[in-house]
Design a protein around this motif. Structure first.
Motif, PDB file in Angstrom:
ATOM      1  N   GLN A   1       0.860  -1.176   0.000  1.00  0.00           N
ATOM      2  CA  GLN A   1       0.000   0.000   0.000  1.00  0.00           C
ATOM      3  C   GLN A   1       0.900   1.230   0.000  1.00  0.00           C
ATOM      4  OE1 GLN A   1      -2.649   0.629   3.353  1.00  0.00           O
ATOM      5  NE2 GLN A   1      -3.845   2.159   2.253  1.00  0.00           N
ATOM      6  N   GLU A   2       0.642   2.164  -0.942  1.00  0.00           N
ATOM      7  CA  GLU A   2       1.539   3.294  -1.114  1.00  0.00           C
ATOM      8  C   GLU A   2       2.984   2.772  -1.242  1.00  0.00           C
ATOM      9  OE1 GLU A   2       0.563   6.508  -1.392  1.00  0.00           O
ATOM     10  OE2 GLU A   2      -1.547   6.309  -0.860  1.00  0.00           O
ATOM     11  N   ASP A   3       3.922   3.239  -0.393  1.00  0.00           N
ATOM     12  CA  ASP A   3       5.288   2.705  -0.478  1.00  0.00           C
ATOM     13  C   ASP A   3       5.625   1.726   0.640  1.00  0.00           C
ATOM     14  OD1 ASP A   3       5.407   4.557   1.531  1.00  0.00           O
ATOM     15  OD2 ASP A   3       6.910   5.842   0.584  1.00  0.00           O
ATOM     16  N   TYR A   4       4.592   1.270   1.363  1.00  0.00           N
ATOM     17  CA  TYR A   4       4.778   0.123   2.278  1.00  0.00           C
ATOM     18  C   TYR A   4       4.757  -1.159   1.462  1.00  0.00           C
ATOM     19  CZ  TYR A   4       2.787  -3.981   4.502  1.00  0.00           C
ATOM     20  OH  TYR A   4       2.519  -5.278   4.858  1.00  0.00           O
ATOM     21  N   GLN A   5       5.590  -2.134   1.839  1.00  0.00           N
ATOM     22  CA  GLN A   5       5.533  -3.442   1.215  1.00  0.00           C
ATOM     23  C   GLN A   5       6.092  -4.512   2.144  1.00  0.00           C
ATOM     24  OE1 GLN A   5       7.800  -3.449  -2.409  1.00  0.00           O
ATOM     25  NE2 GLN A   5       9.733  -2.963  -1.406  1.00  0.00           N
ATOM     26  N   THR A   6       5.528  -5.704   2.027  1.00  0.00           N
ATOM     27  CA  THR A   6       6.046  -6.902   2.688  1.00  0.00           C
ATOM     28  C   THR A   6       6.149  -8.011   1.653  1.00  0.00           C
ATOM     29  OG1 THR A   6       5.182  -6.415   4.904  1.00  0.00           O
ATOM     30  CG2 THR A   6       5.580  -8.714   4.377  1.00  0.00           C
ATOM     31  N   PHE A   7       7.307  -8.634   1.586  1.00  0.00           N
ATOM     32  CA  PHE A   7       7.526  -9.795   0.711  1.00  0.00           C
ATOM     33  C   PHE A   7       7.859 -10.985   1.590  1.00  0.00           C
ATOM     34  CE2 PHE A   7      10.433 -12.549  -1.708  1.00  0.00           C
ATOM     35  CZ  PHE A   7       9.560 -12.928  -2.726  1.00  0.00           C
ATOM     36  N   SER A   8       7.165 -12.122   1.371  1.00  0.00           N
ATOM     37  CA  SER A   8       7.339 -13.287   2.234  1.00  0.00           C
ATOM     38  C   SER A   8       7.436 -14.560   1.410  1.00  0.00           C
ATOM     39  CB  SER A   8       6.154 -13.429   3.205  1.00  0.00           C
ATOM     40  OG  SER A   8       5.985 -12.285   3.990  1.00  0.00           O
ATOM     41  N   VAL A   9       8.219 -15.502   1.917  1.00  0.00           N
ATOM     42  CA  VAL A   9       8.232 -16.873   1.408  1.00  0.00           C
ATOM     43  C   VAL A   9       8.082 -17.806   2.603  1.00  0.00           C
ATOM     44  CG1 VAL A   9       9.615 -16.386  -0.645  1.00  0.00           C
ATOM     45  CG2 VAL A   9      10.751 -16.970   1.497  1.00  0.00           C
ATOM     46  N   ASP A  10       7.395 -18.939   2.385  1.00  0.00           N
ATOM     47  CA  ASP A  10       7.150 -19.841   3.512  1.00  0.00           C
ATOM     48  C   ASP A  10       6.933 -21.262   3.028  1.00  0.00           C
ATOM     49  OD1 ASP A  10       4.155 -20.158   2.951  1.00  0.00           O
ATOM     50  OD2 ASP A  10       4.235 -18.003   3.369  1.00  0.00           O
ATOM     51  N   GLY A  11       7.033 -22.182   3.965  1.00  0.00           N
ATOM     52  CA  GLY A  11       6.764 -23.581   3.688  1.00  0.00           C
ATOM     53  C   GLY A  11       6.096 -24.231   4.876  1.00  0.00           C
ATOM     54  N   PHE A  12       5.235 -25.209   4.599  1.00  0.00           N
ATOM     55  CA  PHE A  12       4.526 -25.931   5.661  1.00  0.00           C
ATOM     56  C   PHE A  12       4.510 -27.408   5.322  1.00  0.00           C
ATOM     57  CE2 PHE A  12       0.661 -27.875   7.385  1.00  0.00           C
ATOM     58  CZ  PHE A  12       0.811 -27.570   8.731  1.00  0.00           C
ATOM     59  N   TRP A  13       4.744 -28.255   6.342  1.00  0.00           N
ATOM     60  CA  TRP A  13       4.808 -29.712   6.151  1.00  0.00           C
ATOM     61  C   TRP A  13       4.119 -30.397   7.309  1.00  0.00           C
ATOM     62  CZ3 TRP A  13       9.341 -33.290   7.636  1.00  0.00           C
ATOM     63  CH2 TRP A  13       9.155 -34.569   7.082  1.00  0.00           C
ATOM     64  N   ASP A  14       3.160 -31.257   6.994  1.00  0.00           N
ATOM     65  CA  ASP A  14       2.468 -32.070   7.998  1.00  0.00           C
ATOM     66  C   ASP A  14       2.484 -33.500   7.493  1.00  0.00           C
ATOM     67  OD1 ASP A  14       1.163 -32.237  10.454  1.00  0.00           O
ATOM     68  OD2 ASP A  14      -0.824 -32.084   9.562  1.00  0.00           O
ATOM     69  N   GLN A  15       3.194 -34.388   8.205  1.00  0.00           N
ATOM     70  CA  GLN A  15       3.501 -35.708   7.667  1.00  0.00           C
ATOM     71  C   GLN A  15       3.177 -36.822   8.663  1.00  0.00           C
ATOM     72  OE1 GLN A  15       4.797 -36.636   4.524  1.00  0.00           O
ATOM     73  NE2 GLN A  15       4.295 -38.684   5.301  1.00  0.00           N
ATOM     74  N   PRO A  16       2.162 -37.662   8.379  1.00  0.00           N
ATOM     75  CA  PRO A  16       1.962 -38.867   9.200  1.00  0.00           C
ATOM     76  C   PRO A  16       3.165 -39.797   9.068  1.00  0.00           C
ATOM     77  CG  PRO A  16       0.029 -38.395   7.836  1.00  0.00           C
ATOM     78  CD  PRO A  16       1.135 -37.516   7.338  1.00  0.00           C
TER      79      PRO A  16
END
Length: 357
Positions: free
Chosen positions: A234-249
């Motif tokens: 928004q305007e000159d605010y910014q957030t850049f993110s990368v993520d990972g999720f793992w759920d393993q029986p």
């Protein structure tokens, strides 16, 4: 752990355990359905009661017994194309003077045909990272990561919720999820700021999660592996993110759950209260089905670009007893908050959860 902390933890445990007999079975469902079955509404609740001890490096220990979250939920469908979900909250009820009761979520979803395209309208929780879009019900740790909502206050959101519209869908045999939101953001004193845009892509190696919120641990019931990227602006605010999720029986009803995220957050000249920073969140745990226990560890770091600000690292270890899965559980955690150049503190949380929906 000092003697006073041990006494407090013991007393809090006795107080919370007294509620266990009152927790209703998780399978109970309060639902009203039309005669033709095309329309329905169901009701539920979430109660998380917490005993808390915060021991700062300097100063007196703070102790509280309160409701971390106390929510009423409802959701259903109007017909095959229209559905809805809403919930209230009274967060931190009993802690200080907090007694704010408000509508936290109100989302209406329009799905014209397939899962490839749908529209969500209303108060939307932003998927700035995987963790920030998780349901509080299924969190593995005692709470979200310490940096998962650092943007929320500056953007004038309500517990991370913002008003707007979102396109959402699942493509390529549900392996690719997209979310694209246009939101109000920080409107300013004259409401003349530009609108906020939040976009996300997530690749699901196995099954997709098609609800409004992402899950935490499924306690061995599902195999999930996903990798996501988000961009918030928004305007000159910014957030850049990368993520990972793992759920393993891993057999015998046991399971491993882990997630990781990295975000660069910069409020720039638009949100001066949100300085340039890199945030990391790591979390892992092992569910032992036979014992209904889940030991976990969570680590977050907040690394500011400016040397005039104090970086913060938080390390939490804990264990949960899931006597009724997410419908009823108790979690105990200890965390050390290490502030570079500032005052450190220790946190002890003991939390009982009762949930039905």
């Amino acid at each position: 752990m000092g003697r006073n902390n041990r006494v407090f933890a013991f007393a809090a445990a006795l107080s919370l355990t007294a509620f266990l007999g009152a927790v209703p079975p998780a399978q109970a469902e309060w639902k009203i359905e039309s005669e033709d079955g095309n329309s329905s509404i169901k009701f539920g609740f979430l109660a998380q009661m917490r005993g808390e001890s915060i021991n700062p490096e300097f100063g007196a220990t703070q102790r509280d017994l309160f409701f971390r979250r106390l929510r009423l939920l409802a959701g259903g469908r109007i017909n095959d194309q229209w559905s809805f979900f809403f919930e209230t909250d009274t967060p931190n009820l009993g802690k200080g003077d907090s007694d704010d009761f408000f509508m936290q979520d109100f989302v209406v979803t329009y799905k014209p045909s397939s899962d490839a395209f749908m529209l969500d309208f209303g108060q939307l929780l932003g998927a700035v990272t995987y963790n920030s879009n998780q349901s509080a019900v299924s969190l593995m740790a005692t709470d979200y990561g310490a940096t998962s909502f650092v943007w929320a206050g500056a953007l004038d959101t309500k517990v991370g919720r913002d008003y707007g519209v979102r396109a959402r869908g699942y493509l390529f045999d549900d392996h690719l999820e997209y979310r694209a939101s246009v939101l109000g953001g920080n409107r300013g004193s004259d409401s003349n700021n530009s609108l906020r845009f939040l976009g996300r892509l997530m690749f699901n190696v196995f099954g997709a999660q098609k609800g409004l919120f992402y899950t935490g641990t499924t306690l061995g019931s599902k195999q999930l592996l996903s990798f996501g990227v988000s961009y918030d602006q928004q305007e000159d605010y910014q957030t850049f993110s990368v993520d990972g999720f793992w759920d393993q029986p891993i057999g015998g009803g046991n399971a491993v759950t882990a997630q990781a995220s990295w975000s660069n957050v910069d409020g720039d000249d638009f949100l001066t209260s949100l300085p340039d920073q890199d945030n990391i969140m790591l979390e892992a745990g092992v569910y032992l089905s036979g014992l209904k226990l889940l030991p976990f560890v969570q680590y977050t770091s907040q690394d500011f670009d400016s040397s005039s600000r104090n970086d913060v690292d938080k390390t939490m270890i804990g264990i949960g007893y899931f006597f009724r899965g997410h419908g009823g559980n108790v979690k105990l955690s200890y965390a050390n908050v290490d502030t570079n150049g500032g005052n450190d503190r220790d946190e002890i949380w003991l939390q009982l959860q009762a949930f039905s929906f």
